[in-house]
Design a protein around this motif. Sequence first.
Motif, PDB file in Angstrom:
ATOM      1  N   ASN A   1     -82.218  -4.798 -73.907  1.00 43.96           N
ATOM      2  CA  ASN A   1     -81.731  -6.152 -74.157  1.00 43.96           C
ATOM      3  C   ASN A   1     -82.603  -6.826 -75.220  1.00 43.96           C
ATOM      4  OD1 ASN A   1     -84.093  -7.081 -72.921  1.00 43.96           O
ATOM      5  ND2 ASN A   1     -83.077  -7.687 -71.025  1.00 43.96           N
ATOM      6  N   ASP A   2     -82.383  -8.104 -75.449  1.00 41.90           N
ATOM      7  CA  ASP A   2     -83.088  -8.800 -76.524  1.00 41.90           C
ATOM      8  C   ASP A   2     -84.592  -8.898 -76.286  1.00 41.90           C
ATOM      9  OD1 ASP A   2     -80.691  -9.150 -77.823  1.00 41.90           O
ATOM     10  OD2 ASP A   2     -80.358 -11.183 -77.052  1.00 41.90           O
ATOM     11  N   GLN A   3     -85.007  -8.755 -75.053  1.00 38.76           N
ATOM     12  CA  GLN A   3     -86.440  -8.778 -74.739  1.00 38.76           C
ATOM     13  C   GLN A   3     -87.059  -7.384 -74.703  1.00 38.76           C
ATOM     14  OE1 GLN A   3     -84.180 -10.756 -72.689  1.00 38.76           O
ATOM     15  NE2 GLN A   3     -84.607 -12.236 -74.320  1.00 38.76           N
ATOM     16  N   GLY A   4     -86.241  -6.352 -75.002  1.00 32.81           N
ATOM     17  CA  GLY A   4     -86.753  -4.987 -75.005  1.00 32.81           C
ATOM     18  C   GLY A   4     -86.676  -4.298 -73.658  1.00 32.81           C
ATOM     19  N   LYS A   5     -86.092  -4.957 -72.655  1.00 30.01           N
ATOM     20  CA  LYS A   5     -85.978  -4.340 -71.334  1.00 30.01           C
ATOM     21  C   LYS A   5     -84.952  -3.213 -71.377  1.00 30.01           C
ATOM     22  CE  LYS A   5     -84.981  -5.272 -66.451  1.00 30.01           C
ATOM     23  NZ  LYS A   5     -86.133  -4.471 -66.008  1.00 30.01           N
ATOM     24  N   ILE A   6     -85.333  -2.072 -70.829  1.00 30.40           N
ATOM     25  CA  ILE A   6     -84.449  -0.910 -70.820  1.00 30.40           C
ATOM     26  C   ILE A   6     -83.286  -1.169 -69.874  1.00 30.40           C
ATOM     27  CG2 ILE A   6     -84.305   1.545 -70.238  1.00 30.40           C
ATOM     28  CD1 ILE A   6     -87.264   1.760 -71.044  1.00 30.40           C
ATOM     29  N   LEU A   7     -82.062  -0.926 -70.352  1.00 30.26           N
ATOM     30  CA  LEU A   7     -80.865  -1.259 -69.586  1.00 30.26           C
ATOM     31  C   LEU A   7     -80.398  -0.121 -68.691  1.00 30.26           C
ATOM     32  CD1 LEU A   7     -78.874  -3.107 -72.404  1.00 30.26           C
ATOM     33  CD2 LEU A   7     -80.251  -4.123 -70.564  1.00 30.26           C
ATOM     34  N   ALA A   8     -80.786   1.098 -69.005  1.00 34.69           N
ATOM     35  CA  ALA A   8     -80.311   2.244 -68.222  1.00 34.69           C
ATOM     36  C   ALA A   8     -80.906   2.233 -66.822  1.00 34.69           C
ATOM     37  CB  ALA A   8     -80.672   3.540 -68.934  1.00 34.69           C
ATOM     38  N   GLU A   9     -80.151   2.768 -65.871  1.00 33.63           N
ATOM     39  CA  GLU A   9     -80.682   2.956 -64.530  1.00 33.63           C
ATOM     40  C   GLU A   9     -81.695   4.102 -64.543  1.00 33.63           C
ATOM     41  OE1 GLU A   9     -77.310   3.614 -62.057  1.00 33.63           O
ATOM     42  OE2 GLU A   9     -76.644   1.522 -62.125  1.00 33.63           O
ATOM     43  N   ASN A  10     -82.579   4.117 -63.551  1.00 35.95           N
ATOM     44  CA  ASN A  10     -83.625   5.137 -63.513  1.00 35.95           C
ATOM     45  C   ASN A  10     -83.062   6.547 -63.573  1.00 35.95           C
ATOM     46  OD1 ASN A  10     -85.750   3.353 -63.467  1.00 35.95           O
ATOM     47  ND2 ASN A  10     -85.947   3.344 -61.239  1.00 35.95           N
ATOM     48  N   PHE A  11     -81.950   6.775 -62.886  1.00 36.79           N
ATOM     49  CA  PHE A  11     -81.364   8.118 -62.867  1.00 36.79           C
ATOM     50  C   PHE A  11     -81.099   8.596 -64.287  1.00 36.79           C
ATOM     51  CE2 PHE A  11     -77.822  11.060 -62.901  1.00 36.79           C
ATOM     52  CZ  PHE A  11     -78.136  11.959 -61.885  1.00 36.79           C
ATOM     53  N   ASP A  12     -80.439   7.753 -65.086  1.00 34.08           N
ATOM     54  CA  ASP A  12     -80.091   8.151 -66.446  1.00 34.08           C
ATOM     55  C   ASP A  12     -81.317   8.201 -67.348  1.00 34.08           C
ATOM     56  OD1 ASP A  12     -77.234   8.368 -66.008  1.00 34.08           O
ATOM     57  OD2 ASP A  12     -77.252   6.195 -65.790  1.00 34.08           O
ATOM     58  N   THR A  13     -82.271   7.291 -67.109  1.00 35.54           N
ATOM     59  CA  THR A  13     -83.526   7.333 -67.871  1.00 35.54           C
ATOM     60  C   THR A  13     -84.251   8.645 -67.632  1.00 35.54           C
ATOM     61  OG1 THR A  13     -83.801   4.934 -67.852  1.00 35.54           O
ATOM     62  CG2 THR A  13     -85.784   6.256 -68.164  1.00 35.54           C
ATOM     63  N   PHE A  14     -84.321   9.079 -66.368  1.00 38.23           N
ATOM     64  CA  PHE A  14     -85.037  10.308 -66.052  1.00 38.23           C
ATOM     65  C   PHE A  14     -84.301  11.539 -66.587  1.00 38.23           C
ATOM     66  CE2 PHE A  14     -86.901   7.963 -62.160  1.00 38.23           C
ATOM     67  CZ  PHE A  14     -87.857   7.372 -62.972  1.00 38.23           C
ATOM     68  N   GLN A  15     -82.962  11.496 -66.608  1.00 32.58           N
ATOM     69  CA  GLN A  15     -82.215  12.606 -67.214  1.00 32.58           C
ATOM     70  C   GLN A  15     -82.556  12.711 -68.697  1.00 32.58           C
ATOM     71  OE1 GLN A  15     -80.450  14.824 -65.765  1.00 32.58           O
ATOM     72  NE2 GLN A  15     -80.001  13.989 -63.751  1.00 32.58           N
ATOM     73  N   SER A  16     -82.617  11.571 -69.381  1.00 28.23           N
ATOM     74  CA  SER A  16     -82.956  11.562 -70.794  1.00 28.23           C
ATOM     75  C   SER A  16     -84.378  12.067 -71.022  1.00 28.23           C
ATOM     76  CB  SER A  16     -82.804  10.143 -71.354  1.00 28.23           C
ATOM     77  OG  SER A  16     -83.191  10.086 -72.705  1.00 28.23           O
TER      78      SER A  16
END
Length: 288
Positions: A229-244
């Motif tokens: 988002n505009d503040q740099g917060k990662i939007l993906a859920e942990n599941f998808d973040t960990f897959q990446s």
Amino acid sequence: MAAVMRTWLRYAAWLLPHGVHVLRQRLRAARPPAQLVPKEVLVANGQLKNRHAGQRCFIVGNGPSVKQVDLRRLQGETVFSVSNGYLHEGYAAMAPQYHCVPQITYGRMTEADVVSWFREMENSIGNAELFLNETEAALVRRYGLFAARKVHYLAFQENFDELNDLRLIDIVQSVPRVESVPIMALMIAMYMGFQEIILLGVDHDSWRTGYYNYAFQPKAMSGKDYSVNDQGKILAENFDTFQSLARLWRQYRHLAKVASANHIKIVNASPGGELDEFPRDSLESLGI
């Protein structure tokens, strides 16, 4: 009945986020990839093979740990910068010879945004030779971008997980898609014959804080990253973040094995970060 149930579960799994990713991979593999640049454009990359045989280089990422490094110390070294890295303090003194931009994801970022970004880049990367994905070749031609600069194209069409040998990745051919731009720079550097590759600012630690931070304030690309988002917060859920992250770490691990098999030393000199696939060192102990 058991076989039918296994088949049903396999197809049902494709409805989950990672299953969708796997299904996309299979569908892409089932059809021949489009040729977006003339074959001779990729063949021309052969001129880069072993250009720097036996030498050392630095790949400077954009992680926040770079703020702890005086990049002017790299003056006279062979340096790869990446993406928005021309915004680093000390970039002009570092004067990278090469600049890498991986495949671009369009969405929040439009074609007009990419053109604006490329124009900012053109005015900022000095005399660096540029590496782009073939998907940007038509846009570069259409808008007359980088007209006076040497531009190389890579064809990101393959899958790292399907590589089954430890040969150097041949950038004359189609190459695996990358999860992060330092992977691209590593592939190119090894192909060019560098015997020692030193990473700086390759942090990959945003999953700890939930925020993606740069070592600088983006300009043309400010607010264009669809994953935050505009503040740099990662939007993906942990599941998808960990897959990446798992895909990214597998890519680093494969390249670490390729380097070892080809007697190439890769060192992580980042003063921070979470990347643990290469031995750690410091610029001081490397005599810089």
